[in-house]
Design a protein around this motif. Structure first.
Motif, short mmCIF file in Angstrom:
data_model
loop_
_atom_site.label_atom_id
_atom_site.label_comp_id
_atom_site.label_asym_id
_atom_site.label_seq_id
_atom_site.Cartn_x
_atom_site.Cartn_y
_atom_site.Cartn_z
N SER A 17 47.80 90.03 -21.06
CA SER A 17 48.25 89.31 -22.25
C SER A 17 49.45 88.45 -21.92
O SER A 17 49.58 87.31 -22.35
CB SER A 17 48.63 90.30 -23.36
OG SER A 17 47.53 91.09 -23.73
N GLY A 30 49.38 84.76 -28.41
CA GLY A 30 48.59 85.65 -29.24
C GLY A 30 49.08 85.55 -30.68
O GLY A 30 50.26 85.30 -30.95
N PHE A 32 48.92 87.51 -34.61
CA PHE A 32 48.55 88.68 -35.40
C PHE A 32 47.66 88.25 -36.56
O PHE A 32 47.93 87.24 -37.24
CB PHE A 32 49.79 89.37 -35.96
CG PHE A 32 50.55 90.20 -34.94
CD1 PHE A 32 49.93 91.27 -34.31
CD2 PHE A 32 51.86 89.90 -34.63
CE1 PHE A 32 50.62 92.03 -33.38
CE2 PHE A 32 52.57 90.66 -33.71
CZ PHE A 32 51.94 91.73 -33.07
N LYS A 33 46.60 89.03 -36.81
CA LYS A 33 45.66 88.74 -37.89
C LYS A 33 45.33 90.03 -38.64
O LYS A 33 45.59 91.13 -38.17
CB LYS A 33 44.35 88.15 -37.31
CG LYS A 33 44.51 86.81 -36.61
CD LYS A 33 44.65 85.68 -37.59
CE LYS A 33 44.70 84.33 -36.89
NZ LYS A 33 44.86 83.22 -37.86
N MET A 37 48.28 93.46 -40.93
CA MET A 37 49.39 92.65 -40.44
C MET A 37 50.07 91.90 -41.60
O MET A 37 51.27 91.66 -41.59
CB MET A 37 48.90 91.66 -39.40
CG MET A 37 48.32 92.29 -38.13
SD MET A 37 49.54 93.26 -37.18
CE MET A 37 49.28 94.92 -37.81
N GLU A 43 51.21 88.71 -40.37
CA GLU A 43 49.98 87.92 -40.31
C GLU A 43 50.29 86.46 -39.95
O GLU A 43 51.20 85.84 -40.49
CB GLU A 43 49.25 87.97 -41.65
CG GLU A 43 47.87 87.31 -41.59
CD GLU A 43 47.15 87.36 -42.92
OE1 GLU A 43 45.90 87.40 -42.91
OE2 GLU A 43 47.83 87.37 -43.97
N VAL A 47 52.33 86.98 -31.39
CA VAL A 47 52.40 88.35 -30.90
C VAL A 47 53.64 88.51 -30.01
O VAL A 47 53.90 87.69 -29.13
CB VAL A 47 51.13 88.69 -30.08
CG1 VAL A 47 51.31 90.03 -29.36
CG2 VAL A 47 49.92 88.73 -30.98
N TYR A 52 53.39 94.45 -30.48
CA TYR A 52 52.06 94.75 -29.93
C TYR A 52 51.99 96.20 -29.46
O TYR A 52 51.07 96.94 -29.80
CB TYR A 52 51.78 93.80 -28.77
CG TYR A 52 50.41 93.92 -28.17
CD1 TYR A 52 49.32 93.27 -28.74
CD2 TYR A 52 50.18 94.68 -27.03
CE1 TYR A 52 48.05 93.37 -28.20
CE2 TYR A 52 48.92 94.79 -26.48
CZ TYR A 52 47.85 94.14 -27.06
OH TYR A 52 46.61 94.25 -26.51
N GLN A 55 51.97 98.79 -32.33
CA GLN A 55 50.66 98.96 -32.96
C GLN A 55 49.72 99.78 -32.07
O GLN A 55 49.00 100.64 -32.55
CB GLN A 55 50.02 97.59 -33.25
CG GLN A 55 50.82 96.69 -34.18
CD GLN A 55 50.96 97.24 -35.58
OE1 GLN A 55 50.11 97.99 -36.05
NE2 GLN A 55 52.06 96.87 -36.25
N ALA A 131 45.05 91.50 -33.16
CA ALA A 131 45.79 90.46 -32.42
C ALA A 131 44.76 89.62 -31.68
O ALA A 131 43.86 90.16 -31.03
CB ALA A 131 46.78 91.09 -31.43
N THR A 132 44.85 88.30 -31.80
CA THR A 132 43.88 87.41 -31.15
C THR A 132 44.57 86.62 -30.04
O THR A 132 45.73 86.22 -30.17
CB THR A 132 43.26 86.43 -32.16
OG1 THR A 132 44.27 85.56 -32.68
CG2 THR A 132 42.62 87.18 -33.32
#
Length: 566
Positions: A17, A30, A32-33, A37, A43, A47, A52, A55, A131-132
């Motif tokens: 990451s 990254g 957060f979604k 979040m 949200e 990140v 991270y 979580q 997290a995307t």
């Protein structure tokens, strides 16, 4: 293409990451979604390592969360990296729509397992944290023949880290069951395919807006762009070439995945500007530059398909998830939206509703009739509950039985100038003198007869089970003959079409009662209901087919006797 797996090594995932997701020199971070979040005020925020790990660690030592990787079809990657900056910015918007849509789909399919008083139920999570991370390159191919220059390929893909704990409706944190989607072999990995098509749909519609014409590339519903050559695709698919070389082109997905993990090289940081310059030069040598990309643009050709054309498997049951997947997939190659396709599919006259999220699609007369009967029974049950009345389990017991097991028997009937006349309907659900014991015995015999018909002749214990059931039937028939008066014995034998008709009615009543029971199992997930629904329908449909065969054989026998008599 989409994959799902358990996060086993947090430091490994976080290291990737950090230098892959954070340092690709394209200002990618990254994000957060998810609803969880949003509750935490994170949200759509970048990140951070601290948040991270917080979580991830919340899941404990053995639960680090799930990693889902969405990889669009190769043509998306090619157009993205061979286009100018303005086009890439537009495609970023389409990609973000796809990522957000997949996040919503993940939330709509993440469940909590609860066990109370030895009863396990599944409840949709109230809030999920994700997290995307967007990626632009594949792993390096360490093969001097395939990749002599050691340059990585372009490969757009997005990782979704689904955090280990979700919020339940009780506002408490629970572990989720999303990893089970990896093992849904019974339904062709329906959930994963749904996630894939959700993402592909947004990308496909974006490409159509840019002026490209898409077509279906394979049986999995992946899209391709008209005008892009296989030569160009292969040139940017060294990783796939390496895996096919080692595993064999005809190897299944599991074998290729195994080889992929064995030859996985460590990812390094790359300067995307330099890489894109190389990729564009490589494509230009193959006759593909920005001008060529513009020249292949054309209006989307509508490739609409009906639900009947898309329903290829033998299973009669269809979940709402599968229906949505089919509508998303076909809409990619159409001028219609997925919502329009979904409504079109719902209007198909072969589609019968079981619950809000479960349907049955069948041309079979027995199955169609059974679902119609169930819907009437279900409505009566609902009305009775609202009226505080006690409904019967089935409306079939009050209706006149079919004269023959199903309309399918007529289709199966051989072509003859004189078709055997079907016998009159003979209900056997009520006794002559209201003798409840006799009625119960006849009911037991019918249930055993149906069980006998449902046995699989290929089962090693077939003869054993067959003998045990036949022995029980013989005992019950003997008890029945002793209890009846002389000269009034019923012909409870499979050589009698009257008796076959009564078995057919019993089969329909039992099927209807099972469907009514299944309708009330609110503790099951959509997928579990769909699986159970299919098992019930297939079981009773197989019995119906055997009853049809016996009915026709009996009719032939009667017809032959008449001919001989003449």
């Amino acid at each position: 293409m989409i994959s799902i797996g358990k996060i086993n090594n947090v430091s490994y995932h976080l290291d990737h990451s950090q230098h892959d997701y954070y340092s690709e020199n394209d200002n990618e971070q990254g994000i957060f979604k998810g609803t969880l979040m949003r509750y935490q005020g994170l949200e759509n925020k970048p990140v951070t390592e601290k948040q991270y790990l917080k979580q991830i660690d919340f899941g404990g030592e053995n639960n680090k969360g799930i990693d889902i990787c969405f990889s669009p079809p190769k043509d998306w990657t090619l157009i993205y990296n061979l286009s100018d900056e303005e086009t890439r910015l537009k495609m970023d918007v389409y990609r973000d729509k796809a990522v957000n849509a997949i996040c919503r789909a993940i939330e709509q399919n993440t469940y909590i397992r609860k066990t109370e008083n030895n009863k396990t139920t599944f409840e949709l999570a109230k809030a999920v944290g994700i997290a995307t991370f967007n990626h632009h390159t594949s792993r390096e191919v360490n093969d001097k023949i395939i990749n002599p220059l050691g340059v990585v390929d372009a490969q757009e893909h997005t990782h979704f880290t689904v955090f280990p704990k979700v919020l339940g409706k009780d506002n408490k944190y629970h572990s989720h069951t999303l990893l089970q989607a990896k093992y849904e072999k019974h339904n062709g990995h329906e959930t994963i395919r749904y996630f894939d098509q959700v993402g592909q749909y947004e990308l496909a519609k974006g490409l159509q807006e840019l002026g490209f014409n898409l077509y279906e590339a394979d049986k999995h519903g992946n899209f391709a762009v008209k005008g892009i050559t296989d030569e160009l695709r292969d040139n940017f698919s060294k990783r796939s070439e390496q895996i096919n070389k080692l595993a064999g082109e005809n190897a299944d997905y599991s074998k290729k995945q195994e080889v992929s993990l064995k030859v996985r090289a460590k990812k390094d940081s790359h300067n995307l500007e330099d890489l894109r310059s190389y990729w564009q030069g490589n494509a230009k040598a193959l006759g593909f530059d920005k001008n060529k990309l513009e020249s292949i643009k054309e209006k989307q050709t509508s490739q609409d398909k009906t639900l009947n054309e898309l329903m290829k498997d033998r299973k009669a049951t269809v979940s709402m998830k599968k229906l949505k997947t089919l509508s998303l997939s076909n809409a990619k190659f159409s001028n219609k939206t997925n919502t329009e396709k979904l409504e079109e599919f719902k209007k198909d006259n072969k589609l019968s509703k079981f619950t809000k999220n479960n349907f049955v699609y069948s041309k079979n007369a027995f199955i169609t009739k059974s679902l119609n009967t169930f819907n009437k029974s279900s409505q009566s049950k609902t009305f009775a509950k609202l009226s505080n009345r006690s409904p019967g389990t089935s409306t079939l017991s009050q209706s006149k039985p079919q004269a023959q097991p199903s309309q399918a028997a007529t289709k199966a009937q051989p072509s003859q100038s004189a078709t055997p006349r079907k016998p009159a309907s003979t209900p056997v659900t009520t006794s002559r003198s209201g003798d409840s014991n006799k009625t119960a015995t006849i009911g037991d015999i019918k249930r055993l007869e149906l069980s006998l018909l449902s046995l699989d002749p290929l089962d090693p214990d077939y003869m054993k089970h067959k003998g045990a059931i036949e022995e029980q039937i013989a005992q019950l028939k003997e008890e029945l003959s002793h209890s009846e008066k002389s000269g009034t014995t019923s012909n409870n034998d499979l050589t009698s079409n009257d008796y076959i008709e009564s078995l057919s009615q019993a089969n329909e009543i039992e099927l209807n009662n099972k469907l009514l029971e299944l309708e009330d199992k609110t503790e099951l997930t959509e997928g579990q209901i769909n699986k159970k629904l299919n098992e019930i329908i297939e079981f009773h449909n197989s019995i119906n087919k055997k009853l049809n065969e016996k009915f026709i054989n009996n009719s032939k026998s009667v017809s032959n006797e008449i001919v001989i008599g003449k």
